[in-house]
Every structure is written in structure tokens, then in C-alpha cells.
Design a protein around this motif. Structure first.
Motif, PDB file in Angstrom:
ATOM      1  N   SER A  21       0.610   5.789 -15.982  1.00  0.00           N
ATOM      2  CA  SER A  21      -0.543   6.565 -16.434  1.00  0.00           C
ATOM      3  C   SER A  21      -1.484   6.887 -15.280  1.00  0.00           C
ATOM      4  CB  SER A  21      -1.301   5.789 -17.511  1.00  0.00           C
ATOM      5  OG  SER A  21      -2.530   6.403 -17.825  1.00  0.00           O
ATOM      6  N   ALA A  22      -1.813   5.895 -14.471  1.00  0.00           N
ATOM      7  CA  ALA A  22      -2.782   6.092 -13.396  1.00  0.00           C
ATOM      8  C   ALA A  22      -2.311   7.120 -12.382  1.00  0.00           C
ATOM      9  CB  ALA A  22      -3.062   4.759 -12.701  1.00  0.00           C
ATOM     10  N   TYR A  23      -0.994   7.155 -12.128  1.00  0.00           N
ATOM     11  CA  TYR A  23      -0.464   8.044 -11.099  1.00  0.00           C
ATOM     12  C   TYR A  23       0.344   9.207 -11.683  1.00  0.00           C
ATOM     13  CZ  TYR A  23      -2.124   4.243  -8.241  1.00  0.00           C
ATOM     14  OH  TYR A  23      -2.930   3.293  -7.663  1.00  0.00           O
ATOM     15  N   GLN A  24       0.272   9.368 -13.006  1.00  0.00           N
ATOM     16  CA  GLN A  24       0.891  10.506 -13.697  1.00  0.00           C
ATOM     17  C   GLN A  24       2.372  10.642 -13.323  1.00  0.00           C
ATOM     18  OE1 GLN A  24      -1.589  13.970 -12.975  1.00  0.00           O
ATOM     19  NE2 GLN A  24      -3.357  13.052 -13.975  1.00  0.00           N
ATOM     20  N   LEU A  25       3.091   9.539 -13.431  1.00  0.00           N
ATOM     21  CA  LEU A  25       4.488   9.507 -13.013  1.00  0.00           C
ATOM     22  C   LEU A  25       5.421   9.931 -14.143  1.00  0.00           C
ATOM     23  CD1 LEU A  25       4.498   6.083 -11.104  1.00  0.00           C
ATOM     24  CD2 LEU A  25       4.011   8.378 -10.211  1.00  0.00           C
ATOM     25  N   GLY A 208      -9.307   8.567 -17.443  1.00  0.00           N
ATOM     26  CA  GLY A 208      -9.028   7.170 -17.741  1.00  0.00           C
ATOM     27  C   GLY A 208      -8.963   6.230 -16.562  1.00  0.00           C
ATOM     28  N   TRP A 209      -9.005   6.758 -15.326  1.00  0.00           N
ATOM     29  CA  TRP A 209      -8.831   5.896 -14.166  1.00  0.00           C
ATOM     30  C   TRP A 209      -9.781   6.298 -13.050  1.00  0.00           C
ATOM     31  CZ3 TRP A 209      -5.809   1.780 -14.860  1.00  0.00           C
ATOM     32  CH2 TRP A 209      -4.840   1.844 -15.882  1.00  0.00           C
ATOM     33  N   TYR A 210     -10.075   5.333 -12.183  1.00  0.00           N
ATOM     34  CA  TYR A 210     -10.920   5.594 -11.025  1.00  0.00           C
ATOM     35  C   TYR A 210     -10.479   4.668  -9.900  1.00  0.00           C
ATOM     36  CZ  TYR A 210     -14.998   5.887  -7.994  1.00  0.00           C
ATOM     37  OH  TYR A 210     -15.828   6.064  -6.925  1.00  0.00           O
ATOM     38  N   GLU A 211     -10.411   5.187  -8.683  1.00  0.00           N
ATOM     39  CA  GLU A 211      -9.993   4.378  -7.540  1.00  0.00           C
ATOM     40  C   GLU A 211     -10.994   4.461  -6.399  1.00  0.00           C
ATOM     41  OE1 GLU A 211      -5.380   4.003  -6.772  1.00  0.00           O
ATOM     42  OE2 GLU A 211      -5.806   5.995  -7.574  1.00  0.00           O
ATOM     43  N   SER A 212     -11.089   3.360  -5.660  1.00  0.00           N
ATOM     44  CA  SER A 212     -11.860   3.306  -4.427  1.00  0.00           C
ATOM     45  C   SER A 212     -11.033   2.548  -3.398  1.00  0.00           C
ATOM     46  CB  SER A 212     -13.207   2.621  -4.658  1.00  0.00           C
ATOM     47  OG  SER A 212     -13.023   1.314  -5.195  1.00  0.00           O
ATOM     48  N   ARG A 303      -3.063  18.567  -2.356  1.00  0.00           N
ATOM     49  CA  ARG A 303      -3.574  18.757  -3.718  1.00  0.00           C
ATOM     50  C   ARG A 303      -2.807  17.909  -4.730  1.00  0.00           C
ATOM     51  NH1 ARG A 303      -5.011  25.223  -4.384  1.00  0.00           N
ATOM     52  NH2 ARG A 303      -6.608  25.299  -2.725  1.00  0.00           N
ATOM     53  N   ALA A 304      -1.688  17.349  -4.313  1.00  0.00           N
ATOM     54  CA  ALA A 304      -0.899  16.503  -5.206  1.00  0.00           C
ATOM     55  C   ALA A 304      -1.329  15.039  -5.117  1.00  0.00           C
ATOM     56  CB  ALA A 304       0.583  16.632  -4.879  1.00  0.00           C
ATOM     57  N   PHE A 305      -2.518  14.797  -4.553  1.00  0.00           N
ATOM     58  CA  PHE A 305      -3.048  13.439  -4.429  1.00  0.00           C
ATOM     59  C   PHE A 305      -4.492  13.412  -4.914  1.00  0.00           C
ATOM     60  CE2 PHE A 305       0.430  13.701  -1.531  1.00  0.00           C
ATOM     61  CZ  PHE A 305       1.035  12.455  -1.578  1.00  0.00           C
ATOM     62  N   TRP A 306      -4.861  12.264  -5.487  1.00  0.00           N
ATOM     63  CA  TRP A 306      -6.260  12.039  -5.805  1.00  0.00           C
ATOM     64  C   TRP A 306      -6.982  11.684  -4.518  1.00  0.00           C
ATOM     65  CZ3 TRP A 306      -7.728  13.777 -10.247  1.00  0.00           C
ATOM     66  CH2 TRP A 306      -6.863  13.716 -11.360  1.00  0.00           C
ATOM     67  N   ASP A 307      -7.987  12.434  -4.177  1.00  0.00           N
ATOM     68  CA  ASP A 307      -8.761  12.189  -2.970  1.00  0.00           C
ATOM     69  C   ASP A 307      -9.756  11.060  -3.238  1.00  0.00           C
ATOM     70  OD1 ASP A 307     -10.141  12.311  -0.609  1.00  0.00           O
ATOM     71  OD2 ASP A 307     -10.727  14.418  -0.775  1.00  0.00           O
ATOM     72  N   GLY A 335      -4.834  10.116   0.086  1.00  0.00           N
ATOM     73  CA  GLY A 335      -5.215   9.729  -1.264  1.00  0.00           C
ATOM     74  C   GLY A 335      -4.108   8.995  -1.983  1.00  0.00           C
ATOM     75  N   THR A 336      -4.195   8.987  -3.318  1.00  0.00           N
ATOM     76  CA  THR A 336      -3.196   8.321  -4.146  1.00  0.00           C
ATOM     77  C   THR A 336      -2.421   9.358  -4.949  1.00  0.00           C
ATOM     78  OG1 THR A 336      -4.738   7.985  -5.998  1.00  0.00           O
ATOM     79  CG2 THR A 336      -4.627   6.265  -4.322  1.00  0.00           C
ATOM     80  N   PRO A 337      -1.134   9.097  -5.224  1.00  0.00           N
ATOM     81  CA  PRO A 337      -0.302  10.121  -5.856  1.00  0.00           C
ATOM     82  C   PRO A 337      -0.815  10.587  -7.216  1.00  0.00           C
ATOM     83  CG  PRO A 337       1.071   8.448  -4.868  1.00  0.00           C
ATOM     84  CD  PRO A 337      -0.337   7.924  -4.808  1.00  0.00           C
ATOM     85  N   ARG A 338      -0.760  11.889  -7.385  1.00  0.00           N
ATOM     86  CA  ARG A 338      -1.115  12.565  -8.638  1.00  0.00           C
ATOM     87  C   ARG A 338       0.165  13.216  -9.134  1.00  0.00           C
ATOM     88  NH1 ARG A 338      -6.024  17.048  -8.698  1.00  0.00           N
ATOM     89  NH2 ARG A 338      -6.184  17.316 -10.964  1.00  0.00           N
ATOM     90  N   GLY A 339       1.070  12.393  -9.668  1.00  0.00           N
ATOM     91  CA  GLY A 339       2.440  12.839  -9.856  1.00  0.00           C
ATOM     92  C   GLY A 339       3.201  12.616  -8.555  1.00  0.00           C
ATOM     93  N   VAL A 340       4.379  13.218  -8.449  1.00  0.00           N
ATOM     94  CA  VAL A 340       5.204  12.968  -7.258  1.00  0.00           C
ATOM     95  C   VAL A 340       5.495  14.223  -6.449  1.00  0.00           C
ATOM     96  CG1 VAL A 340       6.264  10.910  -8.279  1.00  0.00           C
ATOM     97  CG2 VAL A 340       7.351  13.146  -8.613  1.00  0.00           C
TER      98      VAL A 340
END
Length: 345
Positions: A21-25, A208-212, A303-307, A335-340
Motif C-alpha cells: 500500500s505505501a509504495y503502490q506495488l 494514507g502514508w507519510y515518510e521522512s 516523477r515515479a518516486f515520492w519526494d 525519494g521512495t518508490p511510487r509504484g515500480v
């Protein structure tokens, strides 16, 4: 970095469904692709612990019998290393379970080095590559050294293979090799939190998610490694760590099962976790092009990553080398993956 927790039907820590869910996999990707885990010493319970993990979270079985799981030594044989180390056995369990969480349909090749000496670990890396793995996870490292430039050419200068290594848990300037290699994807770490509120900044549209940035994730500017052509950050003339990031903070950690060192379900963190997760995500994305450097993919698809623009790994005058900011930064990379989609050509 593990916290012991009681057994139960609903283990504490983040589960595979949370990671997905967090990384939309995608749930059904990776079929038939093999992720190699390079670890040290023998974990005689690796397959049975993995079975508990996958059964608990309703993932398809991954066993020697069905061809999904295979364990070999650094020379490619089936005789395990003579020694078992509880710490490394725990590391092995975390790695194979994190790959399972990110890519439930991937095959897993566990390559156990005889010891944790660098020469044995690199021999195991070569074995993983020789066995045909296109995705190699290395949740270990040591401080950088000029002699590693020669090692790069022997062990990591192989296009078409996604080598992924832990940036380390030493904070700013505490990054490690082989993550520092110009040929390896350096996996940084984040704190992953559930968020039911609208958050400011680049993650405003995230549901639903937040990262630092995790405070102990390795980051900084190499004194040894040349800057790869896909990096263009201004304040480091050499290789900058990290490239991408994912869950690593033990305070918002990953649920795993092991029969070593406080047996049972535990919550763990560290860039060991993010490394195995990202290796599994590379496998979800598909086989790299045979002439490609997979660690360049994220830079071409930002753009495929959460900044991630919050958090710090230490004191560096507030620069991006230790401070998460909009755009590329050392603690979290792109960033972190927003899908692959950002992990393929």
C-alpha cells in the motif's frame, strides 16, 4: 535493530499489505524472477522461518520443493557454511522476508558466504551473478577505501544487473561500501508513518502514508568513488549516497519472524530492510536491459518516486547532503518508490 514482540495472529510492525500500500506495488508482478540475497554464515532455519512468515500473511508458499526458494553456499554447492551466527541468521531472515513482502511471487536465491569477510562476501556476490540472478540484495557494508575501486571492476561492473546495497546506519558520512560504488543502487532509509490527514509538500497527494528521512540512514559525499554520469547534484564532485530509499526506521519498523535471538515475531529496522525491499521492487519492475545500469533508472524517472523533504541524518550546515529537501538529497536520494515505473528502463 530489532524489538522483541510476542507471537500472535497479528504481529506488530508493518506487514506485506502495508508495504504494498505505501509504495503502490502491483500484487501479481515478478513471476519467475529471482532475487538473490547475499548473507554470511548459515541460517539452518531460513526456509522454515520463511514458511511461517508467508503463511501468516497469506503469501504463496516459497519452498525448495516448489522451486521458489534455493539456498547455496558461496561456491554454488548445497553444503551450508560450517558456522551459524545468530546476528547474521537474523539478517538473513529479515532479507528473505522483506523481499517476500515487496515481491510475493519472486523466487529467492539465498547465497551464504562462509564468513562475513569482504572476500567471502564478494565471492558470494559473484556466485549470485553466476547463477543468473538479475537482482542482488546486499544488506551489509564497510567503510569506503581507495582499494574498492579495483573491486568494483571485478564484482560490480556488470550492466544488466540491479545490485542493491544498504547505505548503512551511521547517519551523515556514515555510508558504507558497496552502496558507495558507482555501479550499485544505494538504499537509504525512511520513517514510514500512517497519515489520515492531508500533509504539506510533495507528499500532499499521497493517501494514507507519510515518510521522512530516517535519522541514522547513511548519506554523504564519497571521497573515493567517481560521480556516475546520471548524478548531477552540485555540492559533491564525487559519488553521492543515497539513490533511493524505503522503510528503515525501527520505530516504524518491519514485522519479521526468526527463530534466532529472541525467537518469534519482532519489529526491525535499518537500511537492511530498505535494501531487500528495493531489490524486490526492482524485480517487480522487470528485468533490466542487458546494457543498462539499473541504478540510473530512478534518476530518469523522478516523477515515479515520492519526494521526501523532511528529516535529517546529521549536521552538514543544512545542505542536501544530510537534510531531506525538495528534489534530490543524500538521505533519501530521489525519494521512495511510487509504484515500480521508476525502477525500469
Amino acid at each position: 535493530m530489532a524489538n522483541s514482540s510476542p507471537d500472535g495472529d497479528n504481529p506488530p510492525g508493518y506487514h506485506p499489505r502495508d508495504i504494498q500500500s505505501a509504495y503502490q506495488l502491483p500484487r501479481n508482478g515478478g513471476n519467475g524472477r529471482t532475487v538473490a540475497i547475499v548473507s554470511a554464515f548459515d541460517n539452518p532455519n531460513a526456509e522454515s522461518d520463511l514458511a511461517v512468515y508467508r503463511r501468516t500473511f497469506h503469501l504463496p508458499p516459497c519452498t525448495t520443493a516448489n522451486g521458489c526458494f534455493r539456498k547455496i553456499n558461496q561456491n554454488g554447492g548445497s553444503t551450508p557454511p560450517p558456522l551459524t551466527d545468530p546476528g547474521w541468521a537474523t539478517e538473513t531472515a529479515v532479507d528473505i522476508e522483506a523481499v517476500s513482502a515487496a515481491c510475493p511471487r519472486c523466487r529467492i536465491l539465498l547465497v551464504e558466504a562462509d564468513t562475513n569477510s569482504l572476500s567471502n562476501m564478494l565471492t558470494a556476490v559473484t556466485q549470485a551473478r553466476t547463477q543468473g540472478a538479475k537482482f542482488i540484495s546486499m544488506s551489509w557494508g564497510l567503510p569506503e577505501d581507495p582499494g574498492q575501486l579495483a573491486l568494483d571492476q571485478t564484482y560490480f561492473n556488470f550492466p544488466g544487473i540491479a545490485f542493491v546495497a544498504a547505505a548503512g546506519n551511521g547517519g551523515y558520512s556514515g555510508f558504507v561500501y558497496p552502496a558507495a560504488s558507482q555501479y550499485v543502487t544505494a538504499a537509504g532509509g525512511t520513517s514510514l508513518d500512517r497519515s489520515l490527514r492531508r500533509v504539506p509538500g510533495p507528499q500532499a497527494k499521497r493517501s494514507g502514508w507519510y515518510e521522512s528521512a530516517w535519522s541514522r540512514s547513511g548519506s554523504g559525499c564519497s571521497q573515493v568513488q567517481p560521480k556516475p554520469p546520471f548524478q548531477s547534484d552540485p555540492d559533491c564532485p564525487m559519488r553521492t549516497v543515497a539513490d533511493v530509499s524505503a522503510l528503515a526506521d525501527p520505530a516504524t519498523g518491519f514485522a519479521f519472524y526468526s527463530t534466532f535471538s529472541s525467537p518469534g515475531w519482532r519489529v526491525i529496522g535499518g537500511t537492511s530492510v530498505s535494501t531487500a525491499l528495493i531489490a524486490g521492487m526492482y524485480a517487480l519492475a522487470g528485468n533490466p536491459g542487458p546494457a543498462d545500469r539499473p541504478n540510473s533508472y530512478p534518476y530518469a524517472h523522478r516523477r515515479a518516486f515520492w519526494d521526501i523533504d523532511q528529516g535529517s541524518t546529521g549536521s552538514c550546515g543544512g545542505t542536501y547532503l544530510c537534510t531531506a529537501k525538495i528534489g534530490y538529497d543524500g538521505p533519501t536520494g530521489v525519494g521512495t518508490p511510487r509504484g515500480v515505473l521508476g525502477l525500469r528502463h
